[in-house]
Design an enzyme around this catalytic site. Structure first.
Site: not given
Length: 448
Positions: A68-70, A100, A182, A236, A307, A311
């Site tokens: 998840h590289f945002r 996401n 997921h 995962h 994964d 944050h």
């Protein structure tokens, strides 16, 4: 770099596709490996650059199939440039990124936007999932290029949550593209959140999102996959119960992955690092660690993913349940697993298969995952003779921390090579290098 740039790596301990090692040389030209041999004469090849890899082990570059590289929308935590720098430091030469972001990657337009951003910013190769919603079934069939469909059966809110059989069935019923889930039962999680409301100890996270929540969702995904013979990948995997379910009942078109966190950390980590141990699905027990390890060794679980879900420390410092779930991982995954190999838990060859070839095979990524003529020159030279701790001040990811801080690891990358170009060398990044968009061969309902 010119298309005929020639790199010669000399005196490396080379992992061959057979799983055996050869001390010798590798020559690349352009983006490809052209020769692997005990000795390649520099005068005959006229290399543009020679790397003396004496004492180092040469492995295929890692393909991390869940990150998840945002970007876009959450760049204060991470972005495609900083994340790809972290990849380069960790020996990750390709990644598959999740939907996401803001906006969500649920349309061709959003997918195209990510591909444009990655082409401009990414030091390593890239691919993107398209996210399933109750409304975008046509996009799930038609969007290109994508490695697969991501379904959040739990641990999500808003349009990306598809958590009941009625909503899931049409997605499994139409199309041939890989579906990655997921697998957590959102209904059970909601019920247990009410039951354990008011508890601020982050360790309660593993009780709320318990083993049964994971098992319920994996059972449902497996049921639908079998009904439609649909290619399924379980992201995962975290519990002993799921591993045993697959041991008993795993069709040839189903694959599964595990993270280093779920192999190496457990609920005891909450006491030591608090919310830095909080992720979805949560950390489990020591027993779950052991069963997952055995499933990986036996081939019930097919490969490793991080994964990577960063944050900021400020966000993580909030009191549970306001603290967000997720931890970074691309910088430490390869050294973590190679350290396990050096301790005798597995072999270096197994680690490389779990982190490179098995991923390329599962997602149909051509010319990746092996050191052989004709394969892409995505490579990592690691040092298996020396140990170095995970230090916060050395972390490259924008979030600036690691759940494995202080762990003393071997197998750190010394050189990372993407498409025949050195992108990381002895602690320094070459930020001029750019990766390429990955391609994915037509989906088939088998991984044999």
């Amino acid at each position: 770099m010119s298309s005929d740039f020639c790199l010669l790596i000399r005196n490396a301990r080379i992992l061959l596709p057979t799983g055996e090692f050869l001390v010798g040389d590798v020559q690349t030209r352009g983006r490809e490996i052209v020769q692997v041999a005990p000795e390649i004469t520099a005068s005959a090849t006229q290399p543009d650059r020679v790397i003396d890899a004496n004492g180092l082990t040469l492995l295929p570059g890692v393909i991390d199939p869940q990150v998840h590289f945002r970007e876009p929308g959450l760049e204060h935590k991470e972005d495609l440039f900083t994340a790809s720098c972290a990849c380069a430091r960790g020996g990750v030469t390709s990644f598959l990124e999740m939907p996401n972001t803001r906006p969500l990657t649920t349309t061709q337009e959003a997918l195209d936007d990510k591909l444009r951003r990655a082409a401009d910013k990414c030091l390593v190769n890239y691919g993107f999932f398209i996210g399933a919603t109750p409304e975008n079934r046509q996009d799930l069939i038609e969007a290109q290029p994508t490695c697969g469909i991501k379904i959040f059966m739990g641990s999500m809110h808003g349009p990306l949550l598809v958590d009941d059989e009625e909503g899931l069935e049409p997605i499994f019923a139409k199309g041939t593209r890989l579906i990655a889930v997921h697998a957590e039962d959102q209904g059970r999680i909601n019920q247990r959140r009410q039951e354990f409301a008011g508890i601020s100890d982050p360790a309660i996270h593993s009780t709320i999102q318990d083993n049964q929540a994971a098992l319920n969702a994996t059972q449902l995904a497996l049921k639908l996959s079998k009904k439609y013979q649909r290619r399924l990948h379980i992201l995962h995997m975290s519990t002993a119960e799921e591993a045993e379910l697959l041991r008993q009942d795993k069709p040839s078109w189903v694959t599964a992955e595990v993270t280093p966190q779920h192999l190496l950390l457990n609920t005891s980590a909450y006491e030591k690092i608090g919310t830095l141990a909080q992720m979805n699905p949560p950390l489990r027990s020591l027993h779950d660690n052991e069963v997952l390890w055995q499933a990986l060794l036996d081939g019930v679980i097919d490969f490793i993913a991080t994964d990577h879900a960063p944050h900021t420390l400020e966000e993580k410092a909030q009191t549970y349940p306001n603290s967000p779930s997720g931890m970074p991982g691309v910088e430490t995954s390869l050294p973590l697993m190679l350290t396990q190999a050096m301790q005798g838990r597995c072999t270096v060859s197994q680690v490389s298969n779990w982190m490179s070839m098995a991923v390329a095979k599962a997602y149909g990524i051509p010319k990746k995952g092996a050191i052989a003529p004709g394969y892409d020159a995505d490579l990592v030279l690691v040092d298996l003779d020396n140990y170095h701790p995970v230090l916060r001040e050395e972390v490259v990811t924008k979030c600036g921390w690691s759940s494995f801080e202080g762990w003393n690891l071997t197998g750190w990358p010394v050189y990372t090579i993407v498409g025949g170009q050195v992108v990381y060398e002895k602690g320094k990044l070459n930020t001029e290098v750019r990766g390429q968009a990955l391609t994915f061969e037509a989906a088939t309902n088998t991984v044999d």
